[in-house]
Design an enzyme around this catalytic site. Structure first.
Site, mmCIF file in Angstrom:
data_model
loop_
_atom_site.group_PDB
_atom_site.id
_atom_site.type_symbol
_atom_site.label_atom_id
_atom_site.label_comp_id
_atom_site.label_asym_id
_atom_site.label_seq_id
_atom_site.Cartn_x
_atom_site.Cartn_y
_atom_site.Cartn_z
ATOM 1 N N THR A 221 136.382 106.721 81.059
ATOM 2 C CA THR A 221 136.352 106.689 82.479
ATOM 3 C C THR A 221 137.335 105.590 82.780
ATOM 4 O O THR A 221 137.850 104.774 82.207
ATOM 5 C CB THR A 221 135.194 105.971 82.913
ATOM 6 O OG1 THR A 221 134.056 107.202 82.772
ATOM 7 C CG2 THR A 221 135.039 105.645 84.458
ATOM 8 N N THR A 272 131.624 101.221 83.234
ATOM 9 C CA THR A 272 132.007 102.440 82.329
ATOM 10 C C THR A 272 131.043 102.382 81.382
ATOM 11 O O THR A 272 130.846 101.209 80.511
ATOM 12 C CB THR A 272 133.548 102.315 81.936
ATOM 13 O OG1 THR A 272 133.561 103.299 80.950
ATOM 14 C CG2 THR A 272 133.924 100.951 81.136
#
Ligand code: ASP
Length: 355
Positions: A221, A272
Site C-alpha cells: 500500500t 499500511t
C-alpha cells in the site's frame, strides 16, 4: 457652555480610545497573518510494510524502489516549499506511487480471487477534519484523486463500487480499462496463492490468513502525510488491498481513523499492514488520541500502537506520520517498510529495511 466643553472632551477621549483599540486589533490581525506562514513543514511517505528482506532483493530492484520513493517525496516537498497545501503535496506524492507498477496501489494493484483489481483510497485534512474515501473501484486510474473529489465535491465521506465510479465519471476523473492494472508479478502472486490454497482444507477459515504466502501478499500500500507552511496537516492512503481477496473485502486503507487520519491539533497518519487488525485497533486515530488525551509525543504514540496494540491482537504493519510541529515518524513491526521523508531544511531520508 462648560457642559458642552466637558462633553466634547469626554467624547473626544472615548473616540481616541476606540481608535487605539482598533489599531491594536489591526496589529493583532497582522501578527496572526504573519504567523500563518510558518517556516516548518515536511512530508513523509510509505510504500507498504512487510517481509522485505535485503537478501531477497536484487540491487536493481532496490534501486528502482528508491528511485520512485525519491521522486515521490521530492515532488511533494517542492509543492510545500512553494507554499502549496499539504493536501496538494500528499496527492501528487501518492499519484507517483499509484502510477508505478512497484506498489500495491493504482497501476500495481494486487489481484482479487476473481482476477480483477479492486482499489481503495482515503484522504483527510487536519484543519476542517474533512475526509473522503472510495472502495472497490475498478476503472479509476488514481483512486486518491477520487477520494479527494468525494471530500471536496460531495456531501459524503465514503463511496463504493459502481456508484463511486459513476461519481468519478461525473467529476471528470481519469478512467481506464481494467486491463491497465494487469502486471505479471501480481498475477503470478495470485496464482501461487491459489495453488497453495488447494492444499489447505478450509481456505476460507481465518487460519488461512496465517499462511506466510497469503499474509505477505497484501503488503505494498502507499500513503503520505504532510504539514504545510500554513500549519495544516493532511494524510492519504491508497491500496489494491489483499491478493486473492473475496466478497468485496475492504481493508483499513479507505477507513477514516484506521488507515488515514489528520487533525491539526495532533498529527496526520497513514497506515499500511494487515488491514483487519488495523481496523480493529483503529490505528491512525488511536495515535492521534494518545497525543490529544494522554499528551504523548508522536513517537511515543506511534510506538504504543504499532509495537504493542496491533501485535497484541495478532496483526502487523506500520505507519508514517507527521505532527503539528513537523516531527516525522516511520514506525513498523515488520522486517521492512518502504519509506521516505523530507523536512523544511530539505533533508531527505529513504529507507526500506529495519536499521
Ligand atoms: N492495509 C492494506 C489492506 O489491508 C494492505 C497493506 O497495507 O499492505 O488492504
Amino acid at each position: 457652555m462648560r457642559k458642552i466643553i466637558i462633553l466634547t472632551f469626554i467624547s473626544l477621549f472615548f473616540s481616541a480610545c476606540e481608535y487605539k483599540i482598533e489599531q491594536k486589533n489591526d496589529k493583532q490581525t497582522t501578527i496572526n497573518d504573519e504567523n500563518s506562514t510558518k517556516s516548518n513543514f515536511g512530508i513523509v511517505l510509505h510504500g507498504g510494510a512487510g517481509t522485505i528482506l535485503k537478501e531477497n532483493m536484487s540491487d536493481s530492484l532496490e534501486a528502482a524502489y528508491k528511485e520512485v520513493l525519491e521522486k515521490a517525496i521530492i515532488t511533494g516537498h517542492k509543492i510545500l516549499e512553494n507554499g502549496g497545501t499539504s493536501l496538494e503535496a500528499i496527492a501528487e506524492t501518492i499519484k507517483i506511487m499509484e502510477d508505478s507498477p512497484l506498489f500495491n496501489a493504482g497501476k500495481g494493484a494486487v489481484f482479487t480471487h476473481h482476477e480483477t483489481n479492486e482499489l481503495d483510497a482515503s484522504v483527510m485534512v487536519g484543519n476542517t477534519k474533512d475526509a473522503g474515501a472510495v472502495s472497490g473501484v475498478t476503472h479509476v486510474k488514481n483512486p486518491i484523486e477520487l477520494a479527494i473529489k468525494v471530500m471536496t465535491n460531495s456531501p459524503h465521506v465514503m463511496l463504493s463500487g459502481a456508484g463511486a465510479e459513476q461519481f468519478a465519471s461525473e467529476q471528470g476523473i481519469e478512467m481506464v480499462d481494467p486491463s491497465y492494472f494487469y502486471t505479471e508479478n501480481r498475477f503470478k502472486s495470485l496464482q501461487r496463492i491459489k495453488d497453495s490454497e488447494k492444499t489447505q482444507l478450509d481456505h476460507n477459515a481465518k487460519s488461512a490468513f496465517t499462511d506466510p504466502l497469503i499474509k505477505d501478499s497484501k503488503f505494498g500500500t502507499v500513503g503520505a502525510a504532510a504539514l504545510d507552511k500554513h500549519g495544516n496537516l493532511a494524510a492519504g492512503t491508497s491500496t489494491g488491498g489483499m491478493t486473492n481477496k473475496k466478497w468485496n473485502r475492504i481493508g483499513d486503507a479507505p477507513i477514516i481513523g484506521a488507515g488515514t487520519y489528520a487533525n491539526n491539533a495532533t498529527c496526520a497518519v497513514s497506515s499500511t499492514g494487515w488491514g483487519e487488525f488495523f481496523i480493529r485497533a483503529v490505528v491512525a486515530h488511536d495515535i492521534s488520541a494518545l497525543m490529544e488525551y494522554k499528551g504523548l509525543s508522536l513517537k511515543e504514540a506511534a510506538r504504543e500502537v504499532i509495537q504493542k496494540k496491533v501485535p497484541s491482537l495478532g496483526g502487523d504493519g506500520g505507519v508514517i506520520a507527521i505532527d503539528k510541529d513537523g516531527n516525522m515518524v516511520a514506525e513498523f513491526n515488520t522486517a521492512g517498510m518502504y519509506r521516505a521523508s523530507m523536512n523544511a531544511q530539505g533533508e531527505l531520508t529513504i529507507g526500506i529495511y529495519k536499521e
